[in-house]
Design a protein around this motif. Sequence first.
Motif, PDB file in Angstrom:
ATOM      1  N   GLU A 141       0.840  -1.185   0.000  1.00  0.00           N
ATOM      2  CA  GLU A 141       0.000   0.000   0.000  1.00  0.00           C
ATOM      3  C   GLU A 141       0.880   1.241   0.000  1.00  0.00           C
ATOM      4  OE1 GLU A 141      -1.077  -3.155   2.798  1.00  0.00           O
ATOM      5  OE2 GLU A 141       0.061  -1.403   3.374  1.00  0.00           O
ATOM      6  N   PHE A 142       0.404   2.263  -0.673  1.00  0.00           N
ATOM      7  CA  PHE A 142       1.127   3.527  -0.777  1.00  0.00           C
ATOM      8  C   PHE A 142       0.451   4.551   0.112  1.00  0.00           C
ATOM      9  CE2 PHE A 142       1.601   7.699  -2.897  1.00  0.00           C
ATOM     10  CZ  PHE A 142       2.972   7.831  -2.807  1.00  0.00           C
ATOM     11  N   ASP A 143       1.254   5.231   0.908  1.00  0.00           N
ATOM     12  CA  ASP A 143       0.769   6.312   1.755  1.00  0.00           C
ATOM     13  C   ASP A 143       1.216   7.620   1.112  1.00  0.00           C
ATOM     14  OD1 ASP A 143       0.137   8.181   3.669  1.00  0.00           O
ATOM     15  OD2 ASP A 143       1.033   7.088   5.332  1.00  0.00           O
ATOM     16  N   ASP A 144       0.279   8.345   0.509  1.00  0.00           N
ATOM     17  CA  ASP A 144       0.667   9.571  -0.193  1.00  0.00           C
ATOM     18  C   ASP A 144       1.028  10.703   0.757  1.00  0.00           C
ATOM     19  OD1 ASP A 144      -1.876  10.182   0.648  1.00  0.00           O
ATOM     20  OD2 ASP A 144      -2.655  10.666  -1.326  1.00  0.00           O
ATOM     21  N   THR A 145       0.783  10.514   2.054  1.00  0.00           N
ATOM     22  CA  THR A 145       1.170  11.526   3.033  1.00  0.00           C
ATOM     23  C   THR A 145       2.683  11.560   3.200  1.00  0.00           C
ATOM     24  OG1 THR A 145      -0.891  11.172   4.228  1.00  0.00           O
ATOM     25  CG2 THR A 145       0.853  12.324   5.401  1.00  0.00           C
ATOM     26  N   ASP A 146       3.279  10.375   3.375  1.00  0.00           N
ATOM     27  CA  ASP A 146       4.729  10.343   3.566  1.00  0.00           C
ATOM     28  C   ASP A 146       5.471   9.668   2.409  1.00  0.00           C
ATOM     29  OD1 ASP A 146       4.160   7.667   4.037  1.00  0.00           O
ATOM     30  OD2 ASP A 146       4.598   7.737   6.168  1.00  0.00           O
ATOM     31  N   GLY A 147       4.761   9.244   1.378  1.00  0.00           N
ATOM     32  CA  GLY A 147       5.393   8.665   0.195  1.00  0.00           C
ATOM     33  C   GLY A 147       6.029   7.306   0.406  1.00  0.00           C
ATOM     34  N   VAL A 148       5.594   6.591   1.411  1.00  0.00           N
ATOM     35  CA  VAL A 148       6.179   5.293   1.743  1.00  0.00           C
ATOM     36  C   VAL A 148       5.255   4.169   1.286  1.00  0.00           C
ATOM     37  CG1 VAL A 148       6.910   3.812   3.658  1.00  0.00           C
ATOM     38  CG2 VAL A 148       7.402   6.255   3.723  1.00  0.00           C
ATOM     39  N   ILE A 149       5.848   3.066   0.829  1.00  0.00           N
ATOM     40  CA  ILE A 149       5.063   1.879   0.497  1.00  0.00           C
ATOM     41  C   ILE A 149       5.214   0.883   1.643  1.00  0.00           C
ATOM     42  CG2 ILE A 149       4.859  -0.116  -1.024  1.00  0.00           C
ATOM     43  CD1 ILE A 149       5.395   1.672  -3.355  1.00  0.00           C
ATOM     44  N   TYR A 150       4.091   0.459   2.182  1.00  0.00           N
ATOM     45  CA  TYR A 150       4.055  -0.513   3.276  1.00  0.00           C
ATOM     46  C   TYR A 150       3.576  -1.848   2.719  1.00  0.00           C
ATOM     47  CZ  TYR A 150       4.119   3.655   6.221  1.00  0.00           C
ATOM     48  OH  TYR A 150       4.451   4.836   6.816  1.00  0.00           O
ATOM     49  N   SER A 151       3.932  -2.930   3.383  1.00  0.00           N
ATOM     50  CA  SER A 151       3.418  -4.254   3.059  1.00  0.00           C
ATOM     51  C   SER A 151       2.771  -4.839   4.298  1.00  0.00           C
ATOM     52  CB  SER A 151       4.534  -5.183   2.585  1.00  0.00           C
ATOM     53  OG  SER A 151       5.018  -4.783   1.334  1.00  0.00           O
ATOM     54  N   ASP A 152       1.568  -5.311   4.155  1.00  0.00           N
ATOM     55  CA  ASP A 152       0.821  -5.923   5.247  1.00  0.00           C
ATOM     56  C   ASP A 152       0.125  -7.165   4.723  1.00  0.00           C
ATOM     57  OD1 ASP A 152       0.994  -3.993   7.533  1.00  0.00           O
ATOM     58  OD2 ASP A 152       0.099  -2.645   6.055  1.00  0.00           O
ATOM     59  N   TYR A 153      -0.180  -8.089   5.627  1.00  0.00           N
ATOM     60  CA  TYR A 153      -1.012  -9.216   5.235  1.00  0.00           C
ATOM     61  C   TYR A 153      -2.425  -8.718   5.000  1.00  0.00           C
ATOM     62  CZ  TYR A 153       2.782 -12.327   6.430  1.00  0.00           C
ATOM     63  OH  TYR A 153       3.990 -12.965   6.450  1.00  0.00           O
ATOM     64  N   SER A 154      -3.065  -9.262   4.010  1.00  0.00           N
ATOM     65  CA  SER A 154      -4.400  -8.791   3.633  1.00  0.00           C
ATOM     66  C   SER A 154      -5.383  -8.846   4.788  1.00  0.00           C
ATOM     67  CB  SER A 154      -4.939  -9.604   2.448  1.00  0.00           C
ATOM     68  OG  SER A 154      -5.047 -10.975   2.802  1.00  0.00           O
ATOM     69  N   THR A 155      -5.261  -9.846   5.638  1.00  0.00           N
ATOM     70  CA  THR A 155      -6.211 -10.022   6.737  1.00  0.00           C
ATOM     71  C   THR A 155      -6.034  -9.014   7.871  1.00  0.00           C
ATOM     72  OG1 THR A 155      -4.758 -11.713   7.646  1.00  0.00           O
ATOM     73  CG2 THR A 155      -6.618 -12.466   6.294  1.00  0.00           C
ATOM     74  N   SER A 156      -4.994  -8.143   7.771  1.00  0.00           N
ATOM     75  CA  SER A 156      -4.829  -7.110   8.786  1.00  0.00           C
ATOM     76  C   SER A 156      -5.303  -5.744   8.276  1.00  0.00           C
ATOM     77  CB  SER A 156      -3.371  -7.026   9.228  1.00  0.00           C
ATOM     78  OG  SER A 156      -2.556  -6.541   8.175  1.00  0.00           O
TER      79      SER A 156
END
Length: 109
Positions: free
Chosen positions: A90-105
Amino acid sequence: MKDCPEADYYDFYEAVTGAETTIDTLLDEDADKIADVILDLCDTSNMIELPLDKNGKIINIGDKVRDVFGRHLVVVGISYRNSENVLVDEFDDTDGVIYSDYSTSLLHD
């Protein structure tokens, strides 16, 4: 159902099968051919299952989701590790960082 008077049985058969039929072909043969095409279209054996969020809603690229920290993110990628663990980028356009999470979270906004 919408009426389509200019289309007849032969037009329908050709639209579904991509081939022409004739008056010499038995109706059962035509019906079998149409059924085969429909069954092929319904075959999902080569498709992957889309990941689900914490509430069981399907996650698609472009969806807006929230992670466990409450960040509002946009899904930009999906990685299949195994059938139980699907990583969503997922991309956070606030801080420009891409995070990875398990879908169920994740949760949809």
